[in-house]
Design a protein around this motif. Structure first.
Motif, PDB file in Angstrom:
ATOM      1  N   LEU A 146     -19.057  36.197  -0.660  1.00 16.91           N
ATOM      2  CA  LEU A 146     -17.907  35.301  -0.797  1.00 16.91           C
ATOM      3  C   LEU A 146     -17.639  35.003  -2.272  1.00 16.91           C
ATOM      4  O   LEU A 146     -18.571  34.944  -3.082  1.00 16.91           O
ATOM      5  N   ASN A 147     -16.368  34.776  -2.595  1.00 15.38           N
ATOM      6  CA  ASN A 147     -16.082  34.303  -3.953  1.00 15.38           C
ATOM      7  C   ASN A 147     -16.543  32.852  -4.056  1.00 15.38           C
ATOM      8  O   ASN A 147     -16.863  32.207  -3.054  1.00 15.38           O
ATOM      9  N   VAL A 148     -16.589  32.328  -5.285  1.00 17.95           N
ATOM     10  CA  VAL A 148     -17.215  31.018  -5.501  1.00 17.95           C
ATOM     11  C   VAL A 148     -16.532  29.884  -4.726  1.00 17.95           C
ATOM     12  O   VAL A 148     -17.200  28.953  -4.260  1.00 17.95           O
ATOM     13  N   LEU A 149     -15.219  29.954  -4.559  1.00 21.56           N
ATOM     14  CA  LEU A 149     -14.506  28.918  -3.807  1.00 21.56           C
ATOM     15  C   LEU A 149     -14.927  28.933  -2.347  1.00 21.56           C
ATOM     16  O   LEU A 149     -15.304  27.898  -1.779  1.00 21.56           O
ATOM     17  N   TYR A 150     -14.886  30.114  -1.721  1.00 25.54           N
ATOM     18  CA  TYR A 150     -15.208  30.201  -0.296  1.00 25.54           C
ATOM     19  C   TYR A 150     -16.710  30.019  -0.041  1.00 25.54           C
ATOM     20  O   TYR A 150     -17.107  29.511   1.007  1.00 25.54           O
ATOM     21  N   ASP A 151     -17.536  30.408  -1.015  1.00 19.57           N
ATOM     22  CA  ASP A 151     -18.972  30.183  -0.883  1.00 19.57           C
ATOM     23  C   ASP A 151     -19.259  28.686  -0.814  1.00 19.57           C
ATOM     24  O   ASP A 151     -20.021  28.219   0.046  1.00 19.57           O
ATOM     25  N   ASP A 152     -18.631  27.920  -1.692  1.00 23.40           N
ATOM     26  CA  ASP A 152     -18.844  26.468  -1.712  1.00 23.40           C
ATOM     27  C   ASP A 152     -18.286  25.818  -0.443  1.00 23.40           C
ATOM     28  O   ASP A 152     -18.918  24.942   0.156  1.00 23.40           O
ATOM     29  N   ALA A 153     -17.105  26.264  -0.022  1.00 26.21           N
ATOM     30  CA  ALA A 153     -16.498  25.715   1.193  1.00 26.21           C
ATOM     31  C   ALA A 153     -17.350  26.026   2.422  1.00 26.21           C
ATOM     32  O   ALA A 153     -17.524  25.183   3.307  1.00 26.21           O
ATOM     33  N   PHE A 154     -17.926  27.231   2.459  1.00 25.52           N
ATOM     34  CA  PHE A 154     -18.776  27.640   3.577  1.00 25.52           C
ATOM     35  C   PHE A 154     -20.066  26.834   3.590  1.00 25.52           C
ATOM     36  O   PHE A 154     -20.485  26.322   4.642  1.00 25.52           O
ATOM     37  N   ASP A 155     -20.707  26.696   2.427  1.00 24.20           N
ATOM     38  CA  ASP A 155     -21.962  25.945   2.341  1.00 24.20           C
ATOM     39  C   ASP A 155     -21.775  24.483   2.723  1.00 24.20           C
ATOM     40  O   ASP A 155     -22.676  23.868   3.305  1.00 24.20           O
ATOM     41  N   LYS A 156     -20.610  23.921   2.410  1.00 23.06           N
ATOM     42  CA  LYS A 156     -20.352  22.505   2.704  1.00 23.06           C
ATOM     43  C   LYS A 156     -19.761  22.300   4.101  1.00 23.06           C
ATOM     44  O   LYS A 156     -19.437  21.167   4.481  1.00 23.06           O
ATOM     45  N   GLY A 157     -19.627  23.379   4.873  1.00 22.10           N
ATOM     46  CA  GLY A 157     -19.144  23.269   6.243  1.00 22.10           C
ATOM     47  C   GLY A 157     -17.655  23.051   6.375  1.00 22.10           C
ATOM     48  O   GLY A 157     -17.171  22.626   7.427  1.00 22.10           O
ATOM     49  N   LEU A 158     -16.890  23.351   5.331  1.00 22.13           N
ATOM     50  CA  LEU A 158     -15.436  23.180   5.394  1.00 22.13           C
ATOM     51  C   LEU A 158     -14.745  24.379   6.029  1.00 22.13           C
ATOM     52  O   LEU A 158     -13.602  24.275   6.472  1.00 22.13           O
ATOM     53  N   ILE A 159     -15.440  25.511   6.069  1.00 24.68           N
ATOM     54  CA  ILE A 159     -14.991  26.676   6.835  1.00 24.68           C
ATOM     55  C   ILE A 159     -16.209  27.268   7.522  1.00 24.68           C
ATOM     56  O   ILE A 159     -17.350  27.010   7.107  1.00 24.68           O
ATOM     57  N   THR A 160     -15.981  28.022   8.566  1.00 27.23           N
ATOM     58  CA  THR A 160     -17.066  28.734   9.231  1.00 27.23           C
ATOM     59  C   THR A 160     -16.522  30.056   9.773  1.00 27.23           C
ATOM     60  O   THR A 160     -15.308  30.297   9.756  1.00 27.23           O
ATOM     61  N   ILE A 161     -17.446  30.900  10.243  1.00 28.67           N
ATOM     62  CA  ILE A 161     -17.080  32.195  10.828  1.00 28.67           C
ATOM     63  C   ILE A 161     -17.585  32.207  12.267  1.00 28.67           C
ATOM     64  O   ILE A 161     -18.767  31.939  12.517  1.00 28.67           O
ATOM     65  N   THR A 162     -16.708  32.507  13.208  1.00 32.78           N
ATOM     66  CA  THR A 162     -17.088  32.521  14.618  1.00 32.78           C
ATOM     67  C   THR A 162     -17.741  33.854  14.984  1.00 32.78           C
ATOM     68  O   THR A 162     -17.766  34.791  14.188  1.00 32.78           O
ATOM     69  N   LYS A 163     -18.247  33.940  16.213  1.00 35.11           N
ATOM     70  CA  LYS A 163     -18.942  35.152  16.653  1.00 35.11           C
ATOM     71  C   LYS A 163     -18.027  36.368  16.735  1.00 35.11           C
ATOM     72  O   LYS A 163     -18.503  37.496  16.776  1.00 35.11           O
ATOM     73  N   LEU A 176     -25.287  38.489  12.444  1.00 34.16           N
ATOM     74  CA  LEU A 176     -25.821  38.307  13.792  1.00 34.16           C
ATOM     75  C   LEU A 176     -25.270  37.033  14.428  1.00 34.16           C
ATOM     76  O   LEU A 176     -25.124  36.010  13.753  1.00 34.16           O
ATOM     77  N   PRO A 177     -24.976  37.084  15.735  1.00 30.56           N
ATOM     78  CA  PRO A 177     -24.420  35.916  16.430  1.00 30.56           C
ATOM     79  C   PRO A 177     -25.271  34.659  16.284  1.00 30.56           C
ATOM     80  O   PRO A 177     -24.739  33.560  16.147  1.00 30.56           O
ATOM     81  N   GLU A 178     -26.614  34.808  16.297  1.00 29.80           N
ATOM     82  CA  GLU A 178     -27.453  33.614  16.217  1.00 29.80           C
ATOM     83  C   GLU A 178     -27.325  32.894  14.879  1.00 29.80           C
ATOM     84  O   GLU A 178     -27.412  31.665  14.813  1.00 29.80           O
ATOM     85  N   TYR A 179     -27.109  33.637  13.806  1.00 30.97           N
ATOM     86  CA  TYR A 179     -26.893  33.006  12.504  1.00 30.97           C
ATOM     87  C   TYR A 179     -25.533  32.310  12.476  1.00 30.97           C
ATOM     88  O   TYR A 179     -25.401  31.188  11.975  1.00 30.97           O
ATOM     89  N   LEU A 180     -24.518  32.978  13.001  1.00 29.86           N
ATOM     90  CA  LEU A 180     -23.178  32.394  13.038  1.00 29.86           C
ATOM     91  C   LEU A 180     -23.164  31.130  13.905  1.00 29.86           C
ATOM     92  O   LEU A 180     -22.539  30.125  13.542  1.00 29.86           O
TER      93      LEU A 180
END
Length: 205
Positions: A131-148, A188-192
């Protein structure tokens, strides 16, 4: 030729049309089965056999015996291994934006590094997104996620902000779009599911 034998045994390589060499030995099969789901020990064994810091972030310092590694060095090595695996899987491109500027890309753990149970989880590229730095930070902070099904969901926290062009175009408009999938090592689905359930700050998926 040995690597081409492993390629023949790898179902992901076969799916991508990389057939490898069919005349595999029994030893090849045993080695492949031993390491196919153990990324951490694979990297350790490779360094031990070659006596080289294959995954060291500063190889110019020369080879060190693995027994000399401190806990901090072990963490650094695991992070370096993980980044190399994830970069290779995603062809050095952000899986959301397609950005290729390496200094602005992060190998992001889906299940956080400090929550992983062992080296294998911490170094498994299937636990990673590039991920680029913006999306990495948003992902780590739970502002976006990826579904299965590899689609992006955006937290209501972001949607509740007064609308502006930047937020709408770069984050909110990501809703339901699909990530750029890696050439192999799909998440993997379990990580997602872990990220969906425990990290993401939004509605139930």
């Amino acid at each position: 030729m040995r690597m081409r034998n492993f390629q023949y045994l790898d179902p992901l390589a076969n799916e991508n049309g990389k057939k490898g060499l069919a005349h595999v030995a029994k030893t090849d099969k045993l080695i492949f089965e031993q390491f196919r789901n153990d990324w951490g020990n694979l990297s350790t064994e490779a360094e031990n056999i070659t006596k080289l810091n294959i995954f060291d972030g500063t190889p110019e310092k020369g080879a060190k015996k693995l027994s000399s590694l401190t806990d901090r060095n072990k963490v650094n090595r695991e992070r370096t291994v993980f980044r190399k695996y994830v970069e290779a899987a995603y062809n050095s491109k952000c899986c959301i934006s397609g950005m290729e500027i390496s200094t602005l890309l992060r190998a992001s753990h889906i299940k956080p590094f400090n929550k992983c149970k062992n080296t294998n989880e911490r170094t498994d590229p299937r636990n990673g997104l590039l991920l680029n730095v913006l999306y990495d930070d948003a992902f780590d902070k739970g502002l976006i996620t990826i579904t299965k099904d590899y689609r992006i969901w955006v937290s209501n926290i972001v949607k509740s902000y007064p609308e502006n062009k930047f937020t709408k175009e770069l984050i909110i408009n990501l809703e339901s779009s699909k990530i750029i999938l890696p050439r192999d090592c799909y998440p993997l689905p379990e990580y997602l599911e872990y990220h969906n359930d425990l990290i993401f700050k939004g509605d139930s998926l």
